[in-house]
Enzyme design. Structure first.
Site, short mmCIF file in Angstrom:
data_model
loop_
_atom_site.label_atom_id
_atom_site.label_comp_id
_atom_site.label_asym_id
_atom_site.label_seq_id
_atom_site.Cartn_x
_atom_site.Cartn_y
_atom_site.Cartn_z
CB CYS A 187 -0.71 2.39 3.91
SG CYS A 187 -2.34 1.89 3.36
CG ASP A 188 2.97 1.20 4.65
OD1 ASP A 188 2.56 1.68 5.73
OD2 ASP A 188 2.65 0.06 4.24
CB CYS A 201 -0.92 -0.01 1.22
SG CYS A 201 -1.95 1.46 1.36
#
Length: 313
Positions: A140-141, A137
């Site tokens: 997300c990261d 992701c």
């Protein structure tokens, strides 16, 4: 009345575009509906940085923003949403049963809209380092790798879209692709090739992910042999597989594990429908998933309402 004692008209498994559409159409058709979603309403789309091809948003919209709008829409119709992971099902009877950690949920019809999950590389080091430098992701990261060197494994349009986002943060992005050309949309390829901090490594496959407590590099297999690539993280976008393991053969699947449906989203069992990315379909997009959900709920409502009419007659 507790949820375990209640018999819903329609159980919707999944809160992504397909599930949300199914729930809205179901309630508007007069059905009692519950949505079972293990994470956030919106499903996988909440991890998408930007959506530019969804009608009605000419300037585009972020995944989290669209997910919030979905949630508001469900609330407007007072649709019951339960944060629950589906563990198993019993679907071959007039009462459909869905097992969750919180107990059994029963309904007269179900829509399976559980989507897909990331495909793993299945190489040495992956299971040990997942979440410690390995991610599926970007939104997300990616920020955790600001100013660092990372690798992206994959060459689809989705992989290149994620690469564009990652490149905003990383110092260097290596795109690892096993072929000599991308199959992605041409406009995406052109944007990737224009980025000064992105380098494509053609004809390369990951043989091992190295590191003890954190990713430190990759061992790649290339035409001329093996080579080590020092990186601080790796984003894996090599495709997705349907989230159907919990079905345990309850409905007919194709050779890749996707649910087989007809044009009305009906599966091999009565009053069991599938919608969105989890079913066998030619296109997996937000808009097609939402359309599937609308069709599935409409088919369910027609079947259930026809039964009520027969009983009255």
């Amino acid at each position: 009345m507790s949820r375990e004692d209640r018999l819903y008209d329609l159980i919707v498994m999944g809160g992504g575009p397909a599930g949300v559409a199914a729930a809205i159409y179901g309630v508007r058709a007069g059905l009692s509906v519950v949505v079972l979603e293990k994470a956030l309403i919106g499903g996988r789309l909440v991890t998408i940085d930007r959506i530019d091809n969804y009608p009605g948003f000419p300037e585009g919209i972020t995944g989290p923003e669209l997910g919030m709008l979905y949630d508001e829409h469900l609330r407007r119709f007072d649709i019951e949403v339960s944060t629950a992971q589906v563990e198993g099902v019993s679907l071959d009877g007039p009462v459909k049963k869905v097992q969750t950690p919180e107990g059994m949920v029963k309904g007269r019809a179900v829509v399976i809209a559980t989507g897909t999950m990331p495909k793993l590389l299945h190489v040495e080091g992956e299971s040990d380092l997942y979440g410690r430098g390995i991610s599926n992701c970007a939104s997300c990261d990616a920020a955790f790798f600001r100013g660092k060197d990372v690798a992206v494994v994959g060459g689809t349009s989705a992989a290149l879209e994620e690469t564009l986002f990652i490149a905003r943060f990383a110092k260097k992005v290596y795109v690892i692709h096993q072929r000599g050309a991308f199959r992605a949309v041409q406009s995406l390829q052109e944007r990737i090739f224009e980025l000064p901090n992105v380098e494509v490594l053609w004809h390369s496959t990951v043989k091992k992910i190295e590191g003890e407590k954190q990713v430190t590099g990759l061992l790649l297999q290339q035409k001329d042999g093996s080579v080590r690539l020092p990186v601080d993280g790796v984003f894996v976008f090599t495709g997705r597989i349907p989230s159907t393991t919990f079905l345990d053969g309850a409905v007919a699947l194709d050779e890749r594990g996707y649910i087989i449906t007809d044009d009305n989203m009906k599966t091999s069992l009565p009053r069991v429908y599938a919608a969105g990315d989890v079913r066998r379909t030619a296109l997996r997009q937000i808009i097609t998933a939402a359309a599937d959900g609308a069709i599935a709920a409409t088919a369910a409502a027609r079947s259930l309402n026809a039964e009520k009419t027969e009983k009255i007659d």
